[in-house]
Design an enzyme around this catalytic site. Structure first.
Site, PDB file in Angstrom:
ATOM      1  N   ASP A 193      10.488 -38.541  44.870  1.00 14.66           N
ATOM      2  CA  ASP A 193       9.549 -37.480  44.473  1.00 14.66           C
ATOM      3  C   ASP A 193       8.454 -37.314  45.539  1.00 14.66           C
ATOM      4  OD1 ASP A 193       7.694 -35.833  43.226  1.00 14.66           O
ATOM      5  OD2 ASP A 193       7.456 -37.103  41.450  1.00 14.66           O
TER       6      ASP A 193
ATOM      7  N   HIS B 240      11.045 -34.988  41.012  1.00 14.26           N
ATOM      8  CA  HIS B 240       9.728 -34.952  40.355  1.00 14.26           C
ATOM      9  C   HIS B 240       9.853 -34.927  38.824  1.00 14.26           C
ATOM     10  CE1 HIS B 240       5.473 -34.370  39.883  1.00 14.26           C
ATOM     11  NE2 HIS B 240       5.570 -33.136  39.464  1.00 14.26           N
TER      12      HIS B 240
ATOM     13  N   SER C 138       2.858 -35.056  36.449  1.00 15.26           N
ATOM     14  CA  SER C 138       2.501 -34.081  37.477  1.00 15.26           C
ATOM     15  C   SER C 138       1.016 -33.730  37.399  1.00 15.26           C
ATOM     16  CB  SER C 138       3.409 -32.848  37.311  1.00 15.26           C
ATOM     17  OG  SER C 138       3.254 -31.930  38.353  1.00 15.26           O
TER      18      SER C 138
END
Ligand SMILES: *[C@@H]1O[C@H](CO)[C@@H](O)[C@H](O)[C@H]1NC(C)=O
Length: 298
Positions: free
Chosen positions: A231, A287, A175
């Site tokens: 995602d 994610h 991320s």
């Protein structure tokens, strides 16, 4: 809801859906073997470990994630998890590499950053990134996050190299942590010699423009960015805003096949750009993973 209406505004700007890829494109994307997938597992745990408190990464006592890489030798750790994401640096004797890891952030927080209407790209700092062309521009938020820890990370990497005689440095993250670690993979080689560099990144958002992606492709010898299913983060900020990924995508499909996607932003429907044409077709919970059984978080 604010997020959704911002998205609606953005979608109005989206180009028409990509044409379906030709059959020969589909069939020339290759699937990773089981052993190739397993080789990523230590790095997946290292990326996940970056969510742990620095006091526990410094003593390598963070629980299951630390135990997954039992021979790790920590050198330094830091961050407060709010102003500065957690990070740690150390050496893995089994993999013979220095590890540099940065913490990511909540899915909702990264999505808010990536869909901000005022998103700005700027040049890299010429002291931290000497010699990089001013045509290379990156998300200013990511740039400023990387700058907070850059020199501290460099010092810790230098310590690890001299203490263990390391010949390789691997930056990892998920991320926001993947974005910071990609910038570290550009930054560190400008200040170190005699070592090779590699990046293993999970749920990487787009960090910079096409010149940035080309710079990464030309200067960082091994970048792999692994995208899980639908995602939304890896398809943001949109290419129509001038953001591009470097090469090195691996896309985990709905049937959990790890597809190696050649080139930058490959639009095959086996790769994330083709599979997830816009955020309305995405699944936020993808994610955090799981990435071959590992869900990101401490
Ligand atoms: C996507 O991958 C295919 C198969 O290797 C390749 O032929 C094509 O050029 C790639 N597309 C891009 C945009 O890189």
């Amino acid at each position: 809801m604010a997020f959704l209406s911002a998205l609606a505004a953005l979608v109005a700007l989206l180009p028409p859906a990509f044409a379906a890829p030709a059959l020969e494109t589909r069939t020339s994307i290759s699937a990773l073997s089981t052993s190739q997938i397993e080789a990523f597992k230590p790095f997946t745990h290292y990326a996940s470990t970056a969510y742990c408190q620095p006091s526990t990464t410094l003593t390598w006592s963070c629980g299951a994630n630390c135990q997954a890489n039992p021979s790790f030798e920590p050198i330094a750790s830091g961050g407060d998890g709010s102003d500065t994401q957690f990070w740690y640096v150390g050496y893995d004797p089994a993999l013979a590499t220095v590890i540099v890891a940065h913490q990511g952030t909540d899915t909702s927080e990264i999505l808010a950053d990536l869909t901000d209407a005022d998103i700005v790209r700027g040049k890299l700092d010429s002291t931290l990134f000497p010699g990089v062309s001013s045509s290379v521009t990156v998300h200013e938020g990511f740039r400023d996050e990387q700058a907070k820890t850059a020199t501290t990370i460099l010092a810790a990497v230098n310590t690890a190299i001299s203490k263990f005689g390391a010949k390789q440095v691997t930056t990892v993250g998920h991320s926001l942590g993947a974005a910071i670690s990609l910038l570290d993979a550009v930054y560190l080689p400008l200040h170190l010699s005699g070592v090779s560099f590699k990046s293993v990144l999970y749920g990487l958002p787009r960090v910079g423009n096409g010149d940035f992606a080309d710079y990464v492709d030309a200067h960082v010898s091994s970048v792999t960015h692994i995208n899980n299913k639908e995602d939304p983060v890896p398809i943001l900020p949109g290419m129509f805003l001038g953001f591009h990924h470097p090469s090195g995508e691996v896309h985990i499909t709905d049937s959990s096949v790890w597809e190696s996607c050649p080139g930058q932003d490959n639009d095959s429907d086996l790769c994330i750009v083709g599979d997830v044409p816009n955020v309305f077709d995405s699944t936020e919970s993808d994610h955090d993973g799981p990435y071959d059984g590992v869900t990101m978080g401490c």
